[in-house]
Design an enzyme around this catalytic site. Structure first.
Site, PDB file in Angstrom:
ATOM      1  N   GLY A 299      91.572 -97.264 -91.562  1.00 21.42           N
ATOM      2  CA  GLY A 299      91.330 -97.342 -93.003  1.00 21.42           C
ATOM      3  C   GLY A 299      91.525 -98.724 -93.608  1.00 21.42           C
ATOM      4  O   GLY A 299      90.634 -99.241 -94.287  1.00 21.42           O
TER       5      GLY A 299
ATOM      6  N   ARG B  44      80.650 -92.360 -96.868  1.00 23.26           N
ATOM      7  CA  ARG B  44      80.572 -91.283 -95.880  1.00 23.26           C
ATOM      8  C   ARG B  44      79.310 -90.433 -96.026  1.00 23.26           C
ATOM      9  O   ARG B  44      78.793 -89.927 -95.040  1.00 23.26           O
ATOM     10  CB  ARG B  44      81.816 -90.406 -95.966  1.00 23.26           C
ATOM     11  CG  ARG B  44      83.013 -91.142 -95.399  1.00 23.26           C
ATOM     12  CD  ARG B  44      84.250 -90.330 -95.477  1.00 23.26           C
ATOM     13  NE  ARG B  44      85.245 -90.867 -94.551  1.00 23.26           N
ATOM     14  CZ  ARG B  44      86.491 -90.458 -94.488  1.00 23.26           C
ATOM     15  NH1 ARG B  44      86.906 -89.504 -95.296  1.00 23.26           N
ATOM     16  NH2 ARG B  44      87.324 -90.979 -93.620  1.00 23.26           N
TER      17      ARG B  44
ATOM     18  N   GLY C 236      92.203 -92.084 -88.933  1.00 26.32           N
ATOM     19  CA  GLY C 236      92.990 -91.405 -87.894  1.00 26.32           C
ATOM     20  C   GLY C 236      92.175 -91.157 -86.638  1.00 26.32           C
ATOM     21  O   GLY C 236      92.670 -91.335 -85.520  1.00 26.32           O
TER      22      GLY C 236
ATOM     23  N   LYS D 201     103.721-100.543 -89.570  1.00 23.26           N
ATOM     24  CA  LYS D 201     104.750 -99.939 -88.720  1.00 23.26           C
ATOM     25  C   LYS D 201     104.432 -99.964 -87.235  1.00 23.26           C
ATOM     26  O   LYS D 201     103.361 -99.538 -86.822  1.00 23.26           O
ATOM     27  CB  LYS D 201     104.945 -98.492 -89.142  1.00 23.26           C
ATOM     28  CG  LYS D 201     105.608 -98.368 -90.478  1.00 23.26           C
ATOM     29  CD  LYS D 201     105.947 -96.932 -90.743  1.00 23.26           C
ATOM     30  CE  LYS D 201     106.736 -96.791 -92.029  1.00 23.26           C
ATOM     31  NZ  LYS D 201     106.813 -95.411 -92.433  1.00 23.26           N
TER      32      LYS D 201
END
Ligand code: PGA
Length: 669
Positions: free
Chosen positions: A380, A35, A403, A224
């Site tokens: 991620g 990053r 996200g 999920k």
């Protein structure tokens, strides 16, 4: 369109920039510098432009929450907990500043502004030598940073705004957070723009939702269904195929009545899975589920992989990865794509014995990149996977946001991006009941050439009979295909009507609704128009909602009442998410096709009023962003003057759109 750092003059300006330096730390040592490295091009660019100072701010974990957790764990384990040592090792920004100094080299000075927080640093910053980079302490030491109370957010935002004449947001990884240093600060700084990293992220991710190069194929994996419903629904709109892998595939297989053994499953999501399968069928999107598997008796890295050669998994096994037949199927499906987006691994790739499926997907995607396909990896785990297999550099784009990239793909507006957005200038041609099919195609051909390289957003709406032909001509150009109307019902016995499904089938992206000729000649009322607006939005179209007063209404002083009513009633039950796909066209009826144009000042007043109506209905941000076109005798001679007005964001052009010689100068004004 977002405004980027490249569009502003930075010379001698004080720049305050939000970066995402939320890097993993251990005992005060940076563990992964991805990053930090990703922000360096923007930092170098700003310094090269001669900025006076560049102040950087970032969060680094969440000191309060993380310390509480660590303390609880230490207590449970019966170990002592040293708060200062813990915070120093994990949450202080000084080591990150030192790391950045190393990366930038001797020619740049990086100073750390001190451990006492981010406030009150103006004198310190202003006393630095020109060209200095100042790193502030972790923003999350201030509880206002993440507060839910806008007043609290503003308190910190104001303090940070003191350090800059220009706010640059380059923190894509935090762009989905509505926080003091990511969004609120924009209220108190004169200019807010996106950094180069943010620009790149938006340029790759946003078109997947708005206007991808087709065919688009999405590979969605992960554990999920519940966390991926929104992204699946969003990607259904533009994809030709959805590849569903990872543990969430077992929920889908169970929904189809297949055997899934002891695999992870969300029984409460079976219904959701069914409705996604149903929606895909309706939209003719192919759903690709595993046809064979690699199973294991226990969820463990040391478990022995067991091949399951068909779709049903025996009772004693857990599905851990996809099998070779599935990989062959992926290969076949992916070969048809022009754009691939990948979010989430297809197996338990963290365990080497079950990583093959995900590795093969990474290889397949990398291969297609080499063949000119746009490939975007976000989220991620899939990013970790392409890094693990050493294939990150082989993709068109690997997102730095987890996200944030997921929310963008869901079609959400991200606060950190929205503060840098400026309204598109949107020029649309309404061809009404003019021209044959071949004449329309010829005009379209001329426009493709004339508008090439044009900087604005463009649309043409031919007659229904010419939509197909025009669509073929403008495919791949910078023009969107529009329709001039649609039926208020999806299908059925409606002689003479054209449905949204038929329009979608032709590749139409935009529908003009409530045009004054529909309102006045064909007696469409607000309720009917609203039903059409809702139906078009439901099917993923953009809508141009036309409003405007007649001469009689104007003379009776009813201008405001009429356009307020038409705007409000046209938008009844249109959600906050959907309003971003609505453009309003203010078209005074007396100006349409008459050669009489509203004066720029009169038009501006009406546009400002409409923006106010939107603010009341959807809030200030939506009002700031909604595009409001002017329509009614727009010509090459008056276009620039009209569009120079603050609230006039483009034009809906009738008569002058029927010739390339008159439409092109308006479009490229
Ligand atoms: P006009 O038409 O430019 O010919 O006035 C505008 C419209 O009807 O959209």
């Amino acid at each position: 369109m977002i405004k980027t750092v490249k569009t502003v003059d930075l010379k001698d300006q004080r720049v305050i920039m939000r970066v995402d330096f939320n890097v993993p730390m251990k005992d005060g040592v940076v563990q992964d510098d991805t990053r930090i490295v990703a922000a360096i091009p923007t930092i170098k660019y700003i310094l090269a432009q001669g900025a006076r100072t560049l102040t950087l701010m970032s969060h680094l974990g969440d000191p309060a929450k993380d310390a509480e957790k660590a303390k609880a764990k230490a207590e449970k384990d019966g170990k002592p907990f040293d708060y200062d040592k813990y915070i120093k090792g994990k949450h202080r920004m000084a080591p990150v500043a030192a790391y950045l100094q190393k990366k930038l080299g001797k020619n740049v000075t990086v100073v750390f502004a001190g451990e006492d927080g981010c406030k009150g640093k103006k004198d310190f910053i202003d006393s630095q030598k020109p060209g200095t980079v100042i790193m502030l302490e972790n923003t999350r030491f201030h509880k206002e940073e993440t507060s839910k109370d806008p007043k609290e957010l503003d308190k910190l935002a104001k303090a940070l705004a003191e350090y800059g004449d220009i706010f640059v947001n380059d923190a894509f990884g935090t762009a989905h957070r509505d926080q003091a240093s990511t969004a609120s600060i924009a209220k108190f700084v004169p200019v807010s723009v996106a950094g180069l990293l943010m620009e790149k992220e938006v340029n790759y991710l946003e078109p997947i939702v708005t206007n991808p190069k087709k065919p688009l194929i999405a590979i969605i994996g992960g554990a999920k269904v519940s966390s991926k419903i929104a992204v699946l629904e969003s990607l259904l709109k533009n994809s030709s195929a959805l590849v569903i892998g990872g543990a969430m595939a077992y929920t889908f297989l169970k929904a189809q009545g297949k055997k899934i053994g002891k695999s992870m499953v969300e029984d409460d999501q079976i219904e959701t899975a069914n409705s996604i399968l149903e929606a895909a069928k309706e939209a003719a999107v192919e759903i690709v589920l595993p046809v064979d598997h690699v199973g294991a008796e226990k969820f463990d890295a040391a478990s022995k992989p067991v091949a399951v050669n068909n779709v049903n998994i025996p009772d004693n096994l857990i599905g851990m990865d996809v099998g070779p037949k599935t990989i062959a199927l992926y290969k076949k499906v992916l070969a048809t794509a022009k754009t691939i987006v990948w979010n989430g691994p297809v197996g338990v790739f963290e365990f080497d014995a079950f990583a093959k499926g995900t590795e093969e997907v990474a290889k397949l995607v990398a291969e297609t990149t080499a063949n000119g396909v746009i490939t975007v990896v976000g989220g991620g785990d899939s990013v970790a996977a392409v890094n693990k297999f050493g294939l990150a550099s082989k993709m068109s784009h690997v997102s730095t946001g987890g996200g944030a990239s997921l929310e963008l793909l869901e079609g959400k507006k991200l606060p950190g991006i929205e503060v840098t957005r400026v309204r598109d200038c949107y020029i649309a041609g309404n061809w009404k009941m003019h021209m044959t099919r071949s004449e329309s195609a010829a005009l379209a051909k001329a426009l493709v050439k004339a508008l090439k390289g044009g900087k604005h957003k463009y649309m043409v709406a031919p007659s229904f009979t010419a939509i197909h032909a025009v669509g073929e001509v403008i495919a791949g150009s910078n023009m969107l295909l529009g329709a001039q109307n649609c039926a208020a019902e999806e299908e059925g016995a409606h002689t003479g009507e054209v449905s949204v499904l038929q329009l979608k089938d032709l590749g139409v992206k935009v529908i003009i609704l409530g045009h004054s000729e529909r309102r006045h000649t064909y007696k469409e009322d607000d309720d009917l128009i609203n039903r059409k607006v809702k139906l078009a939005l439901k099917h993923g179209f953009e809508v141009i909602l036309c409003v405007g007063e007649t001469l009689e209404e104007r003379e009776k002083g009813k201008l405001i009442t009429v356009i307020k009513r038409q705007t409000e009633k046209g938008l009844v039950d249109v959600s906050e998410a959907d309003i971003s796909r609505v453009t309003i066209a203010y078209e005074p009826v007396w100006a349409i096709g008459t050669g009489k144009t509203a004066t720029p000042e009169n038009a501006q007043a009406a546009h400002k009023f409409i923006r106010g109506v939107i603010a009341k209905l959807y809030g200030e941000l939506a009002a700031k962003q909604i595009v409001i076109q002017y329509g009614g005798s727009v010509k090459p001679e008056n276009a620039a003057q009209l569009m120079a007005m603050e609230d006039i964001d483009g034009a809906l052009v009738g008569g002058a759109s029927l010739k390339a010689e008159t439409f092109a100068p308006i479009a490229k004004f």
